[in-house]
Design a protein around this motif. Structure first.
Motif, PDB file in Angstrom:
ATOM      1  N   LYS A  34      -0.436   4.235   0.357  1.00  0.00           N
ATOM      2  CA  LYS A  34      -1.131   5.271   1.115  1.00  0.00           C
ATOM      3  C   LYS A  34      -0.282   5.655   2.321  1.00  0.00           C
ATOM      4  CE  LYS A  34      -5.870   4.584  -0.116  1.00  0.00           C
ATOM      5  NZ  LYS A  34      -6.172   5.726  -0.904  1.00  0.00           N
ATOM      6  N   GLY A  35      -0.024   6.914   2.434  1.00  0.00           N
ATOM      7  CA  GLY A  35       0.745   7.408   3.563  1.00  0.00           C
ATOM      8  C   GLY A  35       2.252   7.283   3.404  1.00  0.00           C
ATOM      9  N   SER A  70       0.849  -1.181   0.000  1.00  0.00           N
ATOM     10  CA  SER A  70       0.000   0.000   0.000  1.00  0.00           C
ATOM     11  C   SER A  70       0.888   1.236   0.000  1.00  0.00           C
ATOM     12  CB  SER A  70      -0.895   0.008   1.242  1.00  0.00           C
ATOM     13  OG  SER A  70      -1.601   1.222   1.308  1.00  0.00           O
ATOM     14  N   ASP A 117       1.982   0.540 -10.484  1.00  0.00           N
ATOM     15  CA  ASP A 117       2.087   0.963  -9.080  1.00  0.00           C
ATOM     16  C   ASP A 117       1.799  -0.220  -8.153  1.00  0.00           C
ATOM     17  OD1 ASP A 117       3.032   3.491  -8.715  1.00  0.00           O
ATOM     18  OD2 ASP A 117       1.079   4.461  -8.754  1.00  0.00           O
ATOM     19  N   GLU A 127       5.612   8.497   2.371  1.00  0.00           N
ATOM     20  CA  GLU A 127       6.144   9.823   2.081  1.00  0.00           C
ATOM     21  C   GLU A 127       7.004   9.802   0.827  1.00  0.00           C
ATOM     22  OE1 GLU A 127       8.153  11.447   5.462  1.00  0.00           O
ATOM     23  OE2 GLU A 127       6.519  10.927   6.829  1.00  0.00           O
ATOM     24  N   ASN A 164       4.129  11.469  -4.450  1.00  0.00           N
ATOM     25  CA  ASN A 164       2.662  11.587  -4.430  1.00  0.00           C
ATOM     26  C   ASN A 164       1.986  10.210  -4.341  1.00  0.00           C
ATOM     27  OD1 ASN A 164       2.880  14.403  -4.681  1.00  0.00           O
ATOM     28  ND2 ASN A 164       2.937  14.230  -6.909  1.00  0.00           N
ATOM     29  N   GLU A 165       2.537   9.368  -3.499  1.00  0.00           N
ATOM     30  CA  GLU A 165       2.019   8.011  -3.260  1.00  0.00           C
ATOM     31  C   GLU A 165       1.980   7.167  -4.535  1.00  0.00           C
ATOM     32  OE1 GLU A 165      -1.686   8.413  -1.153  1.00  0.00           O
ATOM     33  OE2 GLU A 165      -0.682   9.036   0.684  1.00  0.00           O
ATOM     34  N   ASP A 166       2.887   7.426  -5.447  1.00  0.00           N
ATOM     35  CA  ASP A 166       3.048   6.634  -6.671  1.00  0.00           C
ATOM     36  C   ASP A 166       4.511   6.218  -6.802  1.00  0.00           C
ATOM     37  OD1 ASP A 166       0.426   6.781  -7.641  1.00  0.00           O
ATOM     38  OD2 ASP A 166       0.800   8.714  -8.615  1.00  0.00           O
TER      39      ASP A 166
END
Length: 146
Positions: free
Chosen positions: A54-55, A52, A110, A57, A80-82
């Motif tokens: 998400k979150g 994941s 991703d 950095e 940007n979480e990618d």
């Protein structure tokens, strides 16, 4: 002494010995090859779980994974979480060129939950497991993106 090699029984005996050694060598080679193949095929049994982002950095994360004689060390750049880029720093495997083609697929998706490259399944799994290590929960960026 020249008559010794003319003996038909000796020739038959010599032929049987040569064939016996040849068949033994072929049998040993096949069993050795099968044993080595089964050893590496076990990396396919190592579970891969979705990562994941998400979150996570922005930054560069380092991950590595080793299984028997297979090894991969990667740098994963996240923004940007990618996943923006994956650099293969170190890599030890027999199918290097084929397996490296999985890196753009991971970046595009991703995700590490993508199909392996045909013929380089073990090597692809090592790379995916190294990426998973880099982005595992609690991993810290070695370099922060600006």
């Amino acid at each position: 002494m020249a008559g010794f090699y003319k003996n038909v029984a000796f020739k038959k005996c010599l032929l049987i010995v040569v064939w016996g050694v040849t068949l033994f060598a072929i049998g040993f080679g096949i069993s050795f090859y099968r044993g080595v193949g089964q050893k590496f095929d076990k990396v396919v049994e190592v579970p891969i779980e979705e990562i994941s982002l998400k979150g996570v950095e922005d930054g560069t994360y380092i991950g590595e994974y080793e299984y028997e004689t297979l090894y991969a060390k990667v740098q994963v750049v996240v923004k940007n979480e990618d996943i923006k880029k994956i650099v293969l720093d170190e890599y030890v495997t027999a199918k290097k060129n084929d397996a490296e083609n999985i890196i753009p697929n991971i970046v595009d998706a991703d995700s590490i939950m993508i199909d392996d490259i045909s013929g380089a399944t073990d090597s692809c799994r090592i790379i995916k497991l190294a990426v998973a290590d880099a982005l595992s929960p609690g991993a810290e960026a070695v370099e922060t993106a600006n």
